[in-house]
Scaffold this active site. Sequence first.
Site, PDB file in Angstrom:
ATOM      1  N   GLY A  98       0.571  -1.181   0.173  1.00 31.33           N
ATOM      2  CA  GLY A  98      -0.087  -0.011   0.026  1.00 31.33           C
ATOM      3  C   GLY A  98       0.796   1.237   0.006  1.00 31.33           C
ATOM      4  CG  ASN A  99       4.774   1.254   1.785  1.00 32.32           C
ATOM      5  OD1 ASN A  99       4.405   0.272   1.029  1.00 32.32           O
ATOM      6  ND2 ASN A  99       6.000   1.489   2.169  1.00 32.32           N
TER       7      ASN A  99
ATOM      8  CE  LYS B 261      -8.628  -8.893   3.818  1.00 34.58           C
ATOM      9  NZ  LYS B 261      -7.624  -7.878   4.204  1.00 34.58           N
TER      10      LYS B 261
ATOM     11  CE  LYS C 187       1.047  -6.065  -1.831  1.00 31.95           C
ATOM     12  NZ  LYS C 187       1.160  -6.579  -0.386  1.00 31.95           N
TER      13      LYS C 187
ATOM     14  CE  LYS D 171       3.152  -7.368   3.621  1.00 34.48           C
ATOM     15  NZ  LYS D 171       2.174  -7.129   2.822  1.00 34.48           N
TER      16      LYS D 171
HETATM   17  P1  ADP Z   1       1.466  -3.960   2.591  1.00 34.13           P
HETATM   18  O1  ADP Z   1       0.282  -2.802   2.382  1.00 34.13           O
HETATM   19  O2  ADP Z   1       2.758  -3.556   2.178  1.00 34.13           O
HETATM   20  O3  ADP Z   1       0.820  -5.107   1.953  1.00 34.13           O
HETATM   21  P2  ADP Z   1       0.735  -4.679   5.420  1.00 34.13           P
HETATM   22  O4  ADP Z   1       0.363  -3.461   6.294  1.00 34.13           O
HETATM   23  O5  ADP Z   1      -0.185  -5.438   4.794  1.00 34.13           O
HETATM   24  O6  ADP Z   1       1.553  -3.967   4.018  1.00 34.13           O
HETATM   25  O7  ADP Z   1       1.903  -5.368   6.107  1.00 34.13           O
HETATM   26  C1  ADP Z   1       3.213  -4.890   6.417  1.00 34.13           C
HETATM   27  C2  ADP Z   1       2.957  -4.547   8.058  1.00 34.13           C
HETATM   28  O8  ADP Z   1       3.205  -5.934   8.693  1.00 34.13           O
HETATM   29  C3  ADP Z   1       4.191  -3.942   8.876  1.00 34.13           C
HETATM   30  O9  ADP Z   1       3.984  -2.566   8.625  1.00 34.13           O
HETATM   31  C4  ADP Z   1       4.291  -4.622  10.098  1.00 34.13           C
HETATM   32  O10 ADP Z   1       3.482  -3.636  11.020  1.00 34.13           O
HETATM   33  C5  ADP Z   1       3.248  -5.796  10.092  1.00 34.13           C
HETATM   34  N1  ADP Z   1       3.860  -7.140  10.573  1.00 34.13           N
HETATM   35  C6  ADP Z   1       3.080  -7.906  11.272  1.00 34.13           C
HETATM   36  N2  ADP Z   1       3.833  -8.997  11.661  1.00 34.13           N
HETATM   37  C7  ADP Z   1       5.268  -8.845  11.426  1.00 34.13           C
HETATM   38  C8  ADP Z   1       6.403  -9.541  11.585  1.00 34.13           C
HETATM   39  N3  ADP Z   1       6.573 -10.718  11.981  1.00 34.13           N
HETATM   40  N4  ADP Z   1       7.375  -8.885  11.003  1.00 34.13           N
HETATM   41  C9  ADP Z   1       7.526  -7.589  10.441  1.00 34.13           C
HETATM   42  N5  ADP Z   1       6.313  -7.035  10.076  1.00 34.13           N
HETATM   43  C10 ADP Z   1       5.212  -7.640  10.557  1.00 34.13           C
HETATM   44 MG    MG Z   2      -0.615  -1.725   4.455  1.00 32.81          MG
END
Ligand code: ADP
Ligand code: MG
Length: 314
Positions: free
Chosen positions: A12-13, A130, A214, A276
Site C-alpha cells: 500500500g505504501n 473483509k 494481493k 506475505k
Molecule cells: P502492505 O500494504 O505492504 O501489504 P501490510 O500493512 O499488509 O503492508 O503488512 C506490513 C506490516 O506487517 C508491517 O507494517 C508490520 O506492522 C506488520 N507485521 C506483522 N507481523 C510482522 C512481522 N512478524 N515482521 C514484520 N512486520 C510484521
Molecule cells: Mg498496509
Amino acid sequence: MAKELVVIALGGNAILQPGQRGTAEEQLENVRTTCRQIVTLLEEGYRVVLTHGNGPQVGNIIIQNQATDAVPAMPMDICGAESQGMIGYMMQHSLRNELVRRGMELRPVASIVTQTVVSADDPAFLRPTKPVGPFYDEAYARKRMAEGETWVEDAGRGWRKVVPSPDPKEIVELEAIRRLARDHAIVVCTGGGGIPVVREPDGTLRGVEAVIDKDLGGQRLATGLGADVFMILTDVPAVAVDYGRPTQRFLSRMTVSEARALQKEGHFKPGSMGPKVEACCRFVEAGGKRAIIGSLVQALDALAGRAGTWIVPC
Ligand code: ADP
Ligand code: MG
C-alpha cells in the site's frame, strides 16, 4: 547479464502513505518514487513484472459510487477493474517518464486488467471477513442484510459491508502477461490480487463480490510465470520474530520449513505479514528459487541479499 525474472508485489505504501488523503498529486508522487526504485532494478539487468495492492483506491471508488444517484453504482468487480486501470495508468506513466529521464531504451510498458479465478466453494464465501466501502447507520445496514449481504459494526464508527476473501487459484490473463514479459515489456498486472471471478460449469467466468489478498494473488502470478524471484516490498525492512516486542529480531534468511514452523508459533499477523509469508512459502514450495520480503526503499539491496528476508528451499 543477470536477466532474472522478478515478480514484485508492491504494498500500500508504494501508492499511498499513511495519513495522506489520496489526492491524485499525492498518489502520483508516491508512484514516481516507487518507479525510480523499479527502474534501478531494470538498469541492473533484472526483468520485472509488477503487481500492487488496491485497498484504499477501490475503497474510494466504492465511496464515489455510493455518493450519488445521478448515475448507476457499479458492482465490486467493476470497481476493482477501475482501480487496476487507475493505478496501472499511474505506474505506466511514471515508469515511462523515468526511462526517459535516465535516457534509457524505451521498452514497452503496459498494464493488464487481470481476473483471478477463485473456487465457488471456497469456505471464505460462508464467512465474509473483509470490510469494504463507506460506513453507514444501523438502519441502512439492516436493510441490506435483509437482502442477503453481510454487515458488521466496526468499533463504534458505524456499520460496514464485509465480503469474503477467497484463495486465488489461477490468473486468467497469464498467457498475455507471459508473452509481454518474454518480449521485454514491463508489465503491471493482477492489481489487488486480481478481480475475483468464479468458473461456471460451462467454463465461462462470472465476477463475484470478494477481495483477494494481493500477496497470495502475486504468488499465483509469479509461480505461473515461472519467475526466478518473487519479491514483496512493504513498509518494514524485513520479517521479524516477536514483532513489536522487546525481543523482536529481524531475520535475513529462513528456509521454508523454518518459516512454516514460525508461522505455526504465530509470529506473523493475519492480514499483514501472515499472507506475505504464506505467499513466499507457496512460491518456493512450488519450485521457485527464492522469495524475498523487504522494504520498498531497499529493493536492490534486498534482491542482492544485503537487506530484507530471503525465504529459500528446504
Ligand atoms: P502492505 O500494504 O505492504 O501489504 P501490510 O500493512 O499488509 O503492508 O503488512 C506490513 C506490516 O506487517 C508491517 O507494517 C508490520 O506492522 C506488520 N507485521 C506483522 N507481523 C510482522 C512481522 N512478524 N515482521 C514484520 N512486520 C510484521
Ligand atoms: Mg498496509
